[in-house]
Design a protein around this motif. Structure first.
Motif, PDB file in Angstrom:
ATOM      1  N   PRO A 336    -100.352  47.600  13.125  1.00 53.59           N
ATOM      2  CA  PRO A 336     -99.998  46.364  12.092  1.00 53.59           C
ATOM      3  C   PRO A 336    -101.456  46.114  11.487  1.00 53.59           C
ATOM      4  N   ARG A 337    -101.470  46.180  10.056  1.00 56.20           N
ATOM      5  CA  ARG A 337    -102.934  45.688   9.536  1.00 56.20           C
ATOM      6  C   ARG A 337    -102.888  44.081   9.519  1.00 56.20           C
ATOM      7  N   PRO A 338    -103.778  43.474  10.015  1.00 54.11           N
ATOM      8  CA  PRO A 338    -103.759  42.317   9.624  1.00 54.11           C
ATOM      9  C   PRO A 338    -104.158  41.870   8.293  1.00 54.11           C
ATOM     10  N   ALA A 339    -103.468  40.853   7.606  1.00 55.09           N
ATOM     11  CA  ALA A 339    -104.088  40.417   6.248  1.00 55.09           C
ATOM     12  C   ALA A 339    -105.075  39.739   6.317  1.00 55.09           C
ATOM     13  N   PRO A 340    -106.039  40.016   5.241  1.00 53.14           N
ATOM     14  CA  PRO A 340    -107.448  39.098   5.306  1.00 53.14           C
ATOM     15  C   PRO A 340    -106.985  37.867   5.180  1.00 53.14           C
ATOM     16  N   ASP A 341    -107.880  36.950   5.953  1.00 51.10           N
ATOM     17  CA  ASP A 341    -107.868  35.550   6.038  1.00 51.10           C
ATOM     18  C   ASP A 341    -107.750  34.923   4.742  1.00 51.10           C
ATOM     19  N   PRO A 342    -106.583  34.070   4.455  1.00 51.02           N
ATOM     20  CA  PRO A 342    -106.561  33.245   3.265  1.00 51.02           C
ATOM     21  C   PRO A 342    -107.850  32.521   2.879  1.00 51.02           C
ATOM     22  N   VAL A 343    -108.344  32.590   1.589  1.00 51.52           N
ATOM     23  CA  VAL A 343    -109.528  31.748   1.241  1.00 51.52           C
ATOM     24  C   VAL A 343    -108.915  30.463   0.267  1.00 51.52           C
ATOM     25  N   PRO A 344    -109.111  29.420   0.920  1.00 51.90           N
ATOM     26  CA  PRO A 344    -108.713  28.271   0.407  1.00 51.90           C
ATOM     27  C   PRO A 344    -109.677  28.094  -0.923  1.00 51.90           C
ATOM     28  N   PRO A 345    -109.107  27.409  -1.975  1.00 56.37           N
ATOM     29  CA  PRO A 345    -110.016  26.856  -3.156  1.00 56.37           C
ATOM     30  C   PRO A 345    -111.116  26.113  -2.631  1.00 56.37           C
ATOM     31  N   PRO A 346    -112.152  25.908  -3.269  1.00 59.03           N
ATOM     32  CA  PRO A 346    -113.250  25.008  -2.811  1.00 59.03           C
ATOM     33  C   PRO A 346    -112.778  23.500  -3.114  1.00 59.03           C
ATOM     34  N   ALA A 347    -113.143  22.571  -2.090  1.00 58.87           N
ATOM     35  CA  ALA A 347    -112.916  21.206  -2.321  1.00 58.87           C
ATOM     36  C   ALA A 347    -113.439  20.736  -3.386  1.00 58.87           C
TER      37      ALA A 347
END
Length: 533
Positions: A336-347
């Motif tokens: 299984p290919r791990p999905a890229p870690d989500p990038v939360p929008p800047p605070a």
């Protein structure tokens, strides 16, 4: 009478040439003045941009692009770009002006010792002994560039263009060169035995595999033998679909990390590149113990410099397709290919980072986008978040010299206007070829230039810190890419917040396929604090 110029123009016509990329000089005026209507002179404001633009055009069309350079100064300015064209496998026919042959021995003003100035990067260089030989030399340069996938140079003294062609002298070069279909030959048996005997084979791919036929052959081979596929380090182009389940990632460019990645494999089949590219020197062995390396490439230089037990000089697509039919099927599901870690929008109040830009692009860019990269400090994040999904989906300056990406993107769009082109550049990288924006605007190259502006050479700062020192160079935060772009006639917009970024991408990305003018986004990002080659 038929002049050398007339005969040379006819050679270019027969090969379907309709444009010449250049920056003019006095030693070429006799050739360039009153060009016929079927030839367009594409002007760039620096020779690095000339060759970069022609390189992109050649990659997009898969045919040689014709370049005009001005004696020592022009060729000297272009050497770095010619080196990149060679590594990127871009076929170029380069006409280099020279002083008048009749007093060349006295080395007059603008005379140059040109035959070796760009060495060793051209695939072929010639200054014809006689003016009569110029058209044949251009014919041969076309074949050399097309077959050897690199720049071929012809040095032409300025008085040669007006010389008369003797119709009774021979051609001195064939009109056409036919290459027979390459047969895999006995090497196929040996490589097939190596693959079948291996318990854990791995594939490594490079720029020489970046075409539809080789992608198809490598996908079939990887699926048949159940092997992971790695992209070479600092690759010029993608050699495998990077959204495929078998794609494992980009090899590290340091020996210890490379050994760790390849540990546990007993065969590495390297296709379309050399074995194996490095960056910063590290002591110790290149490869883990017990790993056999075999190389398949159409480039003799790659074959001859590889650290491998076996190297095969052949067409990778033909060879890999034949190999797939010969080797045993292995029932190994892809991990299984791990999905890229989500990038939360800047605070609120938090600055934009490059990863915020990549995440926004990843959600919006179409699969057929041509992504041109020249952002050294954030390249690993770009690879992770923006995989190449089609051949020619990723193009980079794999020679390492900056200033390629901006003009190359214009050339790629000019050569193939059916595909959207997005160039992701650092501001420092952009400044090496910013004058290329004038050509992009002048010739209607609808490129989206995404410039990550941090006002410094971030990757050099990080490398200096790694050596325990402080960079002696200042930042250049006062440089205004937005203003520079507009001064060159290129539309530009400033982006300073995450909502502005999303708004402009939502507006612009749907228009990429049909754009007829470039747009530069000057996006302020905070400098990265790490760099891992």
């Amino acid at each position: 009478m038929t002049t050398v110029r007339d005969a040379t123009l006819e050679v270019l016509r027969r090969y379907g040439v309709d444009r010449i990329f250049g920056n003019p000089g006095s030693t070429e005026v006799a050739f360039l003045a009153d060009l016929p209507d079927d030839l367009t002179f594409v002007l760039a404001l620096h020779e690095g941009s000339v060759v970069g633009m022609a390189t992109g055009y050649a990659l997009a069309t898969d045919r040689p692009a014709v370049v005009n350079l001005h004696t020592t100064a022009g060729l000297g300015n272009a050497v770095g770009a010619l080196a990149t064209a060679r590594v990127n496998r871009a076929p170029l026919v380069v006409l280099v002006g020279q002083q008048d042959r009749r007093h060349l021995a006295a080395e007059p003003f603008l005379a140059g010792r040109l035959d070796r100035l760009a060495d060793p990067y051209p695939v072929w260089v010639e200054q014809p002994v006689l003016a009569q030989d110029v058209p044949a030399a251009v014919r041969r340069a076309w074949h050399e560039a097309a077959l050897r996938r690199g720049p071929a140079l012809v040095v032409v003294p300025m008085d040669d263009w007006s010389a008369e062609v003797d119709p009774f002298l021979g051609r001195a070069a064939p009109e056409r060169v036919q290459v027979p279909a390459p047969a895999p030959g006995p090497a196929l048996d040996e490589v097939a035995r190596l693959v079948d005997a291996a318990s854990a084979p791995v594939l490594v791919v490079g720029a020489g595999a970046d075409d539809p036929a080789t992608w198809d052959a490598l996908v079939a081979l990887a699926e048949r033998i159940g092997a992971p596929v790695w992209q070479e380090a600092f690759g010029a182009r993608a050699g495998f679909p990077q959204d495929h389940p078998r794609f494992a990632g980009h090899l590290p460019a340091a020996r210890s990390r490379l050994r760790a990645v390849l540990d546990g494999h007993d065969l590495a089949l390297v296709v379309g590149t050399a074995a194996l590219r490095q960056y910063v020197y590290e002591p110790g062995p290149l490869l883990p113990a017990g790993l056999t390396v075999a190389v398949v490439s159409a480039d003799p230089d790659e074959v001859h410099r590889s650290e491998a037990e076996l190297a095969v000089l052949t067409d990778p697509a033909v060879f890999c397709a034949a190999l797939t039919a010969r080797v045993a099927l292995r029932d190994r599901p892809a991990p299984p290919r791990p999905a890229p870690d989500p990038v939360p929008p800047p605070a609120p109040g938090e600055p934009l980072r490059a990863t915020h830009v990549f995440a926004a692009l990843a959600r919006r860019l179409p699969a057929d986008v041509v992504l041109v990269e020249e952002t050294p400090s954030t390249r690993p994040d770009l690879h992770r978040m923006l995989p190449a999904r089609q051949p020619r989906g990723f193009v980079s300056a794999a020679m390492g010299g900056l200033g390629f990406g901006l003009p190359a993107a214009a050339g790629l769009r000019l050569g193939d206007p059916t595909r959207p082109v997005v160039a992701i550049l650092g501001d420092g990288s952009s400044l090496y070829a910013v004058q290329g924006l004038w050509s992009a605007a002048r010739y209607g190259c609808g490129v989206l230039y995404v410039v990550l502006t941090n006002g410094r050479y971030a990757v050099m700062d990080r490398l200096t810190e790694r050596y325990g020192g402080k960079p002696p160079w200042p930042a250049f935060e006062e440089v205004d890419l937005h203003g520079l772009a507009r001064s060159f006639g290129c539309p530009a917009r400033r982006v300073r917040t995450h909502p502005e970024l999303l708004d402009v991408l939502d507006e612009v990305v749907p228009t990429l396929a049909g754009r007829t003018e470039p747009l530069l986004l000057d996006i302020a990002v905070t400098p990265e604090t790490h760099f891992t080659p």
